[in-house]
Each structure stands twice: as structure tokens, then as C-alpha cells.
Write an enzyme that holds these catalytic residues in place. Structure first.
Site, mmCIF file in Angstrom:
data_model
loop_
_atom_site.group_PDB
_atom_site.id
_atom_site.type_symbol
_atom_site.label_atom_id
_atom_site.label_comp_id
_atom_site.label_asym_id
_atom_site.label_seq_id
_atom_site.Cartn_x
_atom_site.Cartn_y
_atom_site.Cartn_z
ATOM 1 N N CYS A 124 20.636 6.950 14.873
ATOM 2 C CA CYS A 124 21.393 7.291 16.077
ATOM 3 C C CYS A 124 22.136 8.613 15.935
ATOM 4 O O CYS A 124 22.026 9.494 16.773
ATOM 5 C CB CYS A 124 22.381 6.164 16.401
ATOM 6 S SG CYS A 124 23.429 6.510 17.830
ATOM 7 N N CYS A 143 20.193 8.868 19.171
ATOM 8 C CA CYS A 143 21.052 8.862 20.361
ATOM 9 C C CYS A 143 21.902 10.115 20.525
ATOM 10 O O CYS A 143 21.935 10.717 21.604
ATOM 11 C CB CYS A 143 22.009 7.661 20.325
ATOM 12 S SG CYS A 143 21.364 6.158 19.607
ATOM 13 N N LYS A 149 19.946 13.594 20.785
ATOM 14 C CA LYS A 149 19.146 13.497 22.014
ATOM 15 C C LYS A 149 20.030 13.675 23.241
ATOM 16 O O LYS A 149 19.677 14.422 24.164
ATOM 17 C CB LYS A 149 18.457 12.142 22.057
ATOM 18 C CG LYS A 149 17.758 11.840 23.370
ATOM 19 C CD LYS A 149 17.547 10.351 23.523
ATOM 20 C CE LYS A 149 18.858 9.605 23.661
ATOM 21 N NZ LYS A 149 18.691 8.135 23.724
ATOM 22 N N TYR A 179 11.534 4.573 25.906
ATOM 23 C CA TYR A 179 12.767 5.363 25.983
ATOM 24 C C TYR A 179 12.564 6.794 25.504
ATOM 25 O O TYR A 179 12.854 7.765 26.205
ATOM 26 C CB TYR A 179 13.835 4.768 25.059
ATOM 27 C CG TYR A 179 14.556 3.529 25.481
ATOM 28 C CD1 TYR A 179 15.896 3.577 25.821
ATOM 29 C CD2 TYR A 179 13.927 2.290 25.493
ATOM 30 C CE1 TYR A 179 16.589 2.433 26.166
ATOM 31 C CE2 TYR A 179 14.606 1.142 25.835
ATOM 32 C CZ TYR A 179 15.951 1.218 26.161
ATOM 33 O OH TYR A 179 16.635 0.086 26.492
ATOM 34 N N GLU A 185 12.605 10.266 27.664
ATOM 35 C CA GLU A 185 13.774 11.145 27.511
ATOM 36 C C GLU A 185 13.358 12.535 27.048
ATOM 37 O O GLU A 185 13.864 13.549 27.562
ATOM 38 C CB GLU A 185 14.760 10.505 26.537
ATOM 39 C CG GLU A 185 15.449 9.285 27.136
ATOM 40 C CD GLU A 185 16.206 8.457 26.133
ATOM 41 O OE1 GLU A 185 17.087 7.678 26.543
ATOM 42 O OE2 GLU A 185 15.915 8.554 24.924
ATOM 43 N N HIS A 211 35.266 5.375 47.537
ATOM 44 C CA HIS A 211 34.525 6.239 48.457
ATOM 45 C C HIS A 211 34.992 7.686 48.345
ATOM 46 O O HIS A 211 36.176 7.946 48.176
ATOM 47 C CB HIS A 211 34.757 5.746 49.893
ATOM 48 C CG HIS A 211 33.969 6.494 50.912
ATOM 49 N ND1 HIS A 211 32.615 6.326 51.096
ATOM 50 C CD2 HIS A 211 34.363 7.447 51.800
ATOM 51 C CE1 HIS A 211 32.210 7.119 52.068
ATOM 52 N NE2 HIS A 211 33.248 7.815 52.502
ATOM 53 N N GLU A 240 29.679 2.768 44.929
ATOM 54 C CA GLU A 240 30.159 1.838 45.945
ATOM 55 C C GLU A 240 29.022 1.073 46.615
ATOM 56 O O GLU A 240 29.243 0.024 47.227
ATOM 57 C CB GLU A 240 30.993 2.572 46.993
ATOM 58 C CG GLU A 240 30.205 3.526 47.875
ATOM 59 C CD GLU A 240 31.089 4.219 48.913
ATOM 60 O OE1 GLU A 240 31.822 3.509 49.634
ATOM 61 O OE2 GLU A 240 31.039 5.466 48.981
#
Length: 606
Positions: A198, A203, A206, A332, A336, A590, A595
Site C-alpha cells: 500500500c 494505494c 497510486k 481495480y 485505475e 444542498h 444529497e
């Protein structure tokens, strides 16, 4: 640390000397505990700051709270120290006799005393952060009470191994961790290091490259908002160098965290010799319990010319941006990197041998992302695979299984990862492996050998960093903290940092229908407010899957900007058992895309 030093000075030296002369040995135990707590303050404060970027204000508040706890402990120390001082005065002719002690009378405290200190900490749960911090090097050169060098030996310095070793040490265990790679800041560092895949080649780098790939679009979009920009010029090498510096910084942080926690870090590849022995570079270490957390490694197919291809490991160290890239895979990593290269200006072709990528994800999500990638110019081809690769001058020629030919500067494979158990020595001790090479464990991460455990990608359950962290933490709590527990794999939120990104938690529609039969579906697709001016056709997609009888939300899915950030809190809702009515009764923020999750009222297909 300053609070603890106030007990020191001349008085501290005299008391320590008395302890070494066996006059008031119980105070040495107490001062050992004090040193552990002082270590804990610094380690805990650093840990909080580096893990997720706490604000300065939050850090000050947390540190102030811990100082308050230390002051309380300091008061208790002073009371006991004064009592012992009086005892020493009465039984030894006054403190002057302490000054007369010869230097030879001063010796290092015994291993038994340090073991008693660790036992005292664990028993009384003296802590600054949900546990205790063992004193680094306290019992260095000594055997644990069971006769082994360590209570816990961890093979692998990735997410699961680091977390488990630190937590175990916090409970007073004597812990060592062996890591073979020297760091992910250089291409010759073994494509790894402390922090594991990672931090070094996964992770973290990346995500940094994903950020970088967004800027061309952002600069282009800025024109719609009144900003005239000069044509951007890419310095790929600068980006790689800056990325490498950040990885080196993180490697250093992990090393300090481990050492501050009292974990001995050993450089080298650990292999199993027997159920209690690990070999690292020819030196043998023994331990009561062993954890294997060696992670996984990219797997490439055995086709002619595969030596000309790269994996994600090498992609992080390319010396220049390739003009033409073929990305093979549909998970993944492949998706990516296709987005990264495309964002940086490469011409990208993505090949996947199946009908539709991201197997295991909701079908609507998968199809939506295909449309988005094609809209951005990525040449996505399904039911396509490479038969052979040839090098022709500075180019690579990929011949597909259907006979067609593609040329590229780089061919990157992201077709899966395999557990790194080859030559680990599992066969030496009888640790069972499955057909993929993954270590077989029970619910408590125990292997077929009772004192050897495994967590993370090497057990091939859910290959996600937070899952490995949770597994390692659970194991340490169970083995050393007196808090047996199991990892909950249900409703794990996850994100794919595609462009746009994906966030998902819970069941897909396909899984929900298979498990529950009829389900209620709420979904929407719209152009985000930002792009009403830019004219970009990027669409956001959102979906809720609801149980028709209980009204419980079974799955939440999103494709769009900040999907990963939004899905984290959706995961909290899922864990809390939120219903569709709970979503409906929540007032939206908002104007935001998020939302929409609380305003969808029309059931799809009703």
C-alpha cells in the site's frame, strides 16, 4: 517526558542505585513503567499526527488530554517514591548511604524485572491510548519468560504485520518484525518496505498519481469559470521524484512508529525453519508465536514475450510518460492505471478477456464506468487478450488472440496478485496452503500449526489495506490483550480510484436478489453541477438497494466525484442498520451530489 523527568535528577539517580542494590527493587519496576509511559506519550502523539493528517488544533487537544493523564500518574508515582524514600532512609541509615554506593554496585536491571514490568502494565491496563507501550529494547539480549527470544515474531512489514506488531508490543509483548524490502522510494528497493504494498507500490503512490492526472482536465475546465491558463507542460520526472520523496518519508515514519512502540525491526527476508524458529539472513530467531504477513505479488501470464511487459510495480518508476500504453486487466489496478495514463496524456488501450470488467461489483456501476472511460477517450476492449509480445526497436508489438496487432511503448499487466509464500518455508513446518498458494487459516487467523498465524493478502480473503489492518489488530488483541475477537467482513466499504471514482458498500443488486429474492431499487444518473458550465458530459451515478419487508438498506453504490469520501459514511450507516426511511428522514446538504442519496423517492421499476 518532562513530567517523568521531574521524578529524576539526583533523587532519581539515587533511587535507581538503591534499586540495583536490591534494597527497594519494587521501585525499579515502577520507574520502568514510568519510562514505558513516557515512550507511549511520544509514540502515540506521532502516530495520531502521521496516520491521517490530524489538524494542529486536534493534535494539541489530544496531547493536552494525554498530559493530563500523565500528571495523574505522576502524582501516584510521587506518592510511592516518597514512601520508598522514607523506607530506604529508615532501613539503610539515611540517603547518605546511597551516595556511598560504589559504581560497581550499579548494574542493568534483570530480564525478570522487565518481564514483571510488562506484566504489571498488561494487568493494570496503564495506558495513554487503549493499551500500553513497551519500552524499546528493555529486554534486549534477554529471553522471554517462556525461553524464546521473542513473544511474537512478525514476518512482513506491510499493513497487517505493522499493525499487529505494534498492538502486541503495546500489551507488553516482546516483538520483532522482519522486512525484506528496503523501501519503495527507489526502483531497486525491492518494490516494498515498511508499510507494505500500500505505502510503497500501491494505494498511496497510486492515489498521488491519480491526483496528478486530474490537473489537465481541471485546467481545461477552469476556462468555463473565467480563468485563462497557459498551456500546461508536463515534467513527468519531477512528479516521480516528488512521489519517491513522499514514500521515503512514510517509510521513515513507519520505522519510527515501530521502534517507539518497542518493536525490534530486522532488515531481511524471514523464512520458517520450524514452528518456533525464523531465519533472517542466516541468523536464527525463536519466538513463542509467529505471524506471517508477507502480502502478495503481481502475477503475469506465461506467454511468449512476457519479459517485455511490466506490472504495477514498475509502472511507479517509469522514467518518462509513455505515449502509447496497453493496460491488460479489468480489476481495480488496471482500471485505475488506465485512468492515470489517460489523464497524463497517453493514448490508452485497455484489454480485458471477459465480457465486462470489475467482476463482483454491481452491474449498473460496471456499465456506467465503461461509458465514462469511452467518453474520455480510453479504447476499452472486452473479450480481448494478448497471445504474444514482440519487441521491435523502441516499440512493443502485441498480437492478440484474434490475430489483430497493437503497438505500444509500454504494456502493463494488472491481471491479479498471488500470495508470496514461495520459498517461505511453509513446507518445513506443515503450514497448509490452498491451490493459489494462500495460507489456510481459521476464523482466528491460526494456521494448521497452532502457534503460527497469518493475516492480510497472504490469506487471500479481502485484499484491502484496511482489512489487513483490522485482521492484524484483532489478532494482537486476542493473543496479547485478553480481548478475543474476530474480524467482521460484512459490509466493507471500498473505493476504486477510477475517473470518475467508484464507492460501494454492501450487496450488489445481483447478490441481493440471490439472497433475498425481490428487492427495491432506487437509482439516479445526472450531470454534476460543476459540469453545467464546463460542458463536460461526465455523469454521476447513485444506487440504493433496499429490503422490501424490513426497509433495511442492503447496498449503496456510487460513481462520481468524491465517491470514496462519501461511501465511507455510507458504510457507517450500513453498520448501524440504517433503513430507507432513515435516509428519507435525513435533510440533504444542498447543493451537493451526496444529497441525492437522501432525496431518491421513486422506486425503479415500480
Amino acid at each position: 517526558a518532562a513530567t517523568m523527568l521531574s521524578v529524576g535528577g539526583v533523587r532519581g539517580a539515587r533511587v535507581f542505585r538503591a534499586c540495583c542494590q536490591n534494597k527497594v527493587r519494587h521501585l525499579l519496576l515502577f520507574t520502568t513503567v514510568a519510562l514505558v509511559l513516557a515512550t507511549a506519550a511520544a509514540a502515540s502523539f506521532a502516530d495520531d499526527n502521521v496516520s491521517h493528517g490530524c489538524s494542529l488544533q486536534d493534535s494539541i487537544v489530544r496531547l493536552s488530554s494525554r498530559i493530563g493523564r500523565m500528571q495523574t500518574l505522576h502524582t501516584k508515582m510521587m506518592d510511592q517514591a516518597n514512601s520508598v524514600r522514607t523506607l530506604a532512609f529508615m532501613s539503610n541509615g539515611g540517603m547518605a548511604s546511597l551516595d556511598a554506593a560504589s559504581p560497581s554496585a550499579i548494574s542493568a536491571p534483570s530480564s525478570k524485572m522487565f518481564l514483571s514490568a510488562r506484566s504489571f502494565l498488561t494487568k493494570n491496563r496503564l495506558s495513554l491510548r487503549g493499551g500500553t507501550r513497551s519500552l524499546q529494547g528493555a529486554a534486549e539480549g534477554t529471553k522471554s519468560e517462556h525461553g524464546f527470544d521473542y513473544d511474537y515474531f512478525v514476518i512482513g512489514g506491510g499493513s497487517g504485520g505493522v499493525r499487529s506488531s505494534r498492538i502486541a508490543a503495546s500489551y507488553g509483548a516482546k516483538v520483532a518484525l522482519a522486512e525484506s524490502a528496503s523501501g519503495g522510494s527507489t526502483a531497486d528497493g525491492g518494490y516494498g518496505g515498511l508499510g507494505g504494498t500500500c505505502v510503497n507500490v500501491g494505494c498511496v503512490p497510486k492515489k498521488l498519481m491519480v491526483y496528478g492526472s486530474h490537473y489537465p482536465h481541471d485546467l481545461e475546465d477552469a476556462k468555463a469559470y473565467g480563468w485563462d491558463m497557459t498551456e500546461p507542460k508536463l515534467n513527468w520526472q519531477r512528479m516521480i521524484e516528488n512521489k519517491n520523496k513522499e514514500i521515503a518519508r512514510l517509510n521513515g515514519i513507519y520505522e519510527r512508529m515501530l521502534k517507539n512502540a518497542g518493536v525490534e525491526v530486522i532488515q531481511g527476508r524471514g523464512t520458517l525453519v520450524d514452528k518456533h524458529t525464523v531465519d533472517v539472513g542466516g541468523k536464527k530467531y525463536t519466538a513463542d508465536k509467529i505471524l506471517v504477513a508477507v502480502g502478495g505479488w503481481p502475477s503475469l501470464p506465461k506467454i511468449p514475450g512476457i519479459e517485455h511487459a511490466i506490472s504495477s510495480n514498475e509502472a511507479f518508476f517509469l522514467k518518462e510518460r509513455p505515449e502509447r500504453v496497453i493496460v491488460v486487466g479489468g480489476g481495480y489496478i488496471a482500471i485505475e492505471f488506465a485512468g492515470i495514463f489517460n489523464g497524463y496524456g497517453s493514448k490508452v488501450t485497455q484489454l480485458y478477456r471477459g465480457d465486462l470488467w470489475l467482476r463482483g461489483f454491481d452491474k449498473d456501476v460496471r456499465e456506467h464506468l465503461v461509458n465514462e472511460y469511452k467518453e474520455q477517450g480510453v479504447d476499452v476492449r472486452f473479450n480481448s487478450n494478448i497471445a504474444k509480445i514482440e519487441k521491435t526497436g523502441d516499440s512493443l508489438k502485441a498480437t492478440l488472440e484474434d490475430g489483430s496487432v497493437l503497438e505500444a511503448d509500454v504494456i502493463m499487466y494488472a491481471t491479479g496478485r498471488s500470495p508470496r509464500t514461495k520459498d517461505l518455508g511453509c513446507e518445513n513446518v506443515g503450514v497448509e496452503l490452498d491451490k493459489s498458494g494462500a495460507i489456510v487459516v481459521n476464523e482466528g487467523f491460526q494456521t494448521s500449526v497452532e502457534n503460527i498465524y497469518a493475516v492480510g493478502d497472504v490469506i487471500n480473503r479481502i485484499q484491502l489495506t484496511p482489512v489487513a489492518l483490522a485482521e492484524g489488530h484483532c489478532l494482537a488483541d486476542t493473543l496479547f490483550g485478553g480481548k478475543p475477537r474476530k474480524t467482521d467482513y460484512s459490509d466493507v466499504p471500498t473505493a476504486v480510484f477510477s475517473q470518475p471514482s467508484i464507492g460501494t458498500v454492501g450487496l450488489t443488486e445481483e447478490q441481493a436478489r440471490q439472497k433475498h429474492g425481490e428487492v427495491h431499487i432506487y437509482k439516479t444518473s445526472f450531470r454534476a453541477m460543476k459540469h453545467t458550465l464546463t460542458g463536460r458530459q461526465e455523469k454521476t451515478f447513485m444506487k440504493l438497494i433496499v429490503h422490501p419487508e424490513t426497509d433495511k438498506v442492503l447496498g449503496v453504490h456510487m460513481v462520481g466525484d468524491a465517491a470514496g469520501e462519501i461511501i465511507q459514511l455510507a458504510g457507517v450507516c450500513m453498520k448501524a442498520g440504517a433503513t430507507k426511511a432513515d435516509f428519507d428522514n435525513t435533510i440533504g446538504v444542498h447543493p451537493t451530489s451526496a444529497e441525492e442519496f437522501v432525496t431518491m423517492r421513486t422506486r425503479f421499476g415500480a
